[in-house]
Design an enzyme around this catalytic site. Structure first.
Site, PDB file in Angstrom:
ATOM      1  N   ILE A 138      -2.662   9.611   7.309  1.00 17.41           N
ATOM      2  CA  ILE A 138      -1.213   9.596   7.160  1.00 17.41           C
ATOM      3  C   ILE A 138      -0.758  11.060   7.117  1.00 17.41           C
ATOM      4  O   ILE A 138      -1.535  11.948   6.749  1.00 17.41           O
ATOM      5  CB  ILE A 138      -0.738   8.816   5.907  1.00 17.41           C
ATOM      6  CG1 ILE A 138      -1.430   9.292   4.638  1.00 17.41           C
ATOM      7  CG2 ILE A 138      -0.928   7.336   6.090  1.00 17.41           C
ATOM      8  CD1 ILE A 138      -0.959   8.563   3.381  1.00 17.41           C
ATOM      9  N   ASP A 139       0.471  11.306   7.522  1.00 18.49           N
ATOM     10  CA  ASP A 139       0.967  12.667   7.647  1.00 18.49           C
ATOM     11  C   ASP A 139       0.946  13.410   6.322  1.00 18.49           C
ATOM     12  O   ASP A 139       0.999  12.807   5.238  1.00 18.49           O
ATOM     13  CB  ASP A 139       2.407  12.659   8.179  1.00 18.49           C
ATOM     14  CG  ASP A 139       2.522  12.030   9.551  1.00 18.49           C
ATOM     15  OD1 ASP A 139       1.512  12.037  10.285  1.00 18.49           O
ATOM     16  OD2 ASP A 139       3.617  11.547   9.895  1.00 18.49           O
ATOM     17  N   LYS A 140       0.933  14.723   6.414  1.00 19.40           N
ATOM     18  CA  LYS A 140       0.914  15.584   5.230  1.00 19.40           C
ATOM     19  C   LYS A 140       2.017  15.195   4.240  1.00 19.40           C
ATOM     20  O   LYS A 140       1.766  15.061   3.040  1.00 19.40           O
ATOM     21  CB  LYS A 140       1.088  17.042   5.654  1.00 19.40           C
ATOM     22  CG  LYS A 140       1.256  18.010   4.498  1.00 19.40           C
ATOM     23  CD  LYS A 140       1.647  19.401   4.993  1.00 19.40           C
ATOM     24  CE  LYS A 140       1.995  20.306   3.821  1.00 19.40           C
ATOM     25  NZ  LYS A 140       2.507  21.626   4.264  1.00 19.40           N
ATOM     26  N   THR A 142       3.770  12.428   4.094  1.00 23.96           N
ATOM     27  CA  THR A 142       3.866  10.997   3.804  1.00 23.96           C
ATOM     28  C   THR A 142       2.899  10.701   2.668  1.00 23.96           C
ATOM     29  O   THR A 142       1.769  11.183   2.662  1.00 23.96           O
ATOM     30  CB  THR A 142       3.496  10.154   5.037  1.00 23.96           C
ATOM     31  OG1 THR A 142       4.410  10.429   6.095  1.00 23.96           O
ATOM     32  CG2 THR A 142       3.533   8.664   4.722  1.00 23.96           C
ATOM     33  N   ARG A 239       8.234   7.385  12.116  1.00 23.73           N
ATOM     34  CA  ARG A 239       9.201   8.476  12.217  1.00 23.73           C
ATOM     35  C   ARG A 239       9.845   8.513  13.597  1.00 23.73           C
ATOM     36  O   ARG A 239      11.063   8.659  13.730  1.00 23.73           O
ATOM     37  CB  ARG A 239       8.513   9.807  11.892  1.00 23.73           C
ATOM     38  CG  ARG A 239       7.931   9.860  10.485  1.00 23.73           C
ATOM     39  CD  ARG A 239       6.974  11.022  10.294  1.00 23.73           C
ATOM     40  NE  ARG A 239       7.678  12.297  10.385  1.00 23.73           N
ATOM     41  CZ  ARG A 239       7.051  13.469  10.419  1.00 23.73           C
ATOM     42  NH1 ARG A 239       5.724  13.523  10.369  1.00 23.73           N
ATOM     43  NH2 ARG A 239       7.746  14.596  10.500  1.00 23.73           N
TER      44      ARG A 239
END
Length: 303
Positions: A138-140, A142, A239
């Site tokens: 998962i993104d930084k 998030t 996103r």
């Protein structure tokens, strides 16, 4: 470095090279072989080739395996991991906003992988030692649930669930604008943005299939709190998809989200994870609450 030579047989003719290699060597992943190909460590008939090359019968494939004997090059990072579930085969953590999952540009010693090394966890090596245990990301900025595998068999079985879309991941997001429909389904192929390599974009010609389901949980004057369920798992999928329907995630500067309510990253939280445990042979479903900064924004809107 270890070198192996494979001869392509008729039964796997026509497969992508990286996929064919996973059938010839089940201990390593498609991502691992794809990276070797891109680095020039795999030759087909003495020539460098792309991962998408379709193998032919009697092709000679030479693989220069790049294995490090240990993870000594990766420094341990003293970090208090929030472990939601753990057994002998896997663990699930609640990743906070701001923590990068694995080493890369700008982050070499302060990632989740470094924290796992500090915690002395036994971890899978399917995707190489810089991504030990990592089966999905998962993104930084998030937050939320992330599954980590402790052995290669468990890793490969969980990866199959991801590929078959049988692992279910659900998110809570606060988005700009009032969404009138109670439910929605966004279908739009996603690819790398040609003008900004940090971004992904809708690319229905060359992108990869991406499907996101959403449900409105609460409406405010200028915002909507939604639950999203991923049918696929593309980079930045929620996103990109929410931005594509003019409802970007609050705080998401990269995709046009507003920053007057919150400006320190997108308000996106992976709150639920459901998967079939390949060893215990049962379904496991886990949830984690919204982080405090996210709750505070929602409470402010509710007043």
């Amino acid at each position: 470095m270890e070198k192996k030579v494979y001869k392509i047989e008729k039964n796997i003719e026509g497969l992508r090279l990286d996929k064919a290699l996973t059938l010839l060597d089940s201990l390593n992943s498609r991502v691992y072989f794809s990276n070797l190909i891109k680095n020039g460590d795999i030759l087909v008939n003495n020539e460098k080739i792309s991962p998408s090359y379709k193998v032919k019968e009697n092709d000679e494939v030479v693989v220069n395996y790049q294995h490090r004997e240990s993870n000594d090059d990766l420094l341990p990072y003293e970090y208090n991991l929030d472990i939601v579930y753990e057994d002998d085969y896997l663990l699930v953590i609640n990743k906070p906003k701001g923590l990068v999952v694995h080493p890369g540009d700008g982050h070499h010693n302060d990632t989740l992988v470094n924290a796992l090394i500090y915690a002395k966890k036994e971890l899978s090596t399917v995707n190489g030692l810089e991504r030990i245990g990592i089966v999905h990301r998962i993104d930084k900025d998030t937050s939320g649930l992330l599954l980590i595998c402790k052995d290669n068999y468990t890793h490969k079985e969980i990866a199959k669930q991801l590929e078959a879309h049988s692992m279910h991941r659900e998110y809570i997001a606060l988005v700009d604008g009032v969404i009138r429909s109670d439910h929605g389904k966004i279908i739009g192929k996603i690819g790398r943005d040609k003008t900004n390599r940090l971004k992904m974009t809708i690319d229905n010609q060359n992108g990869k299939e991406a499907i996101t389901h959403f449900e409105v949980l609460e409406r405010f004057n200028h915002y909507s709190l939604i639950r999203c369920k991923l049918e696929t798992g593309r980079t930045h999928q929620i996103r990109v998809h929410m931005s594509s329907i003019s409802h970007p995630i609050v705080g998401d500067k990269l995709y046009g989200g507003s920053t007057n309510l919150y400006s320190n990253g997108q308000l996106l939280h992976a709150y639920k994870l459901t998967f079939f445990h390949p060893i215990l042979k049962k379904e496991i479903s886990l949830e984690c609450d919204l982080p405090n900064y996210f709750k505070e924004v929602v409470e402010r809107l509710s007043k």
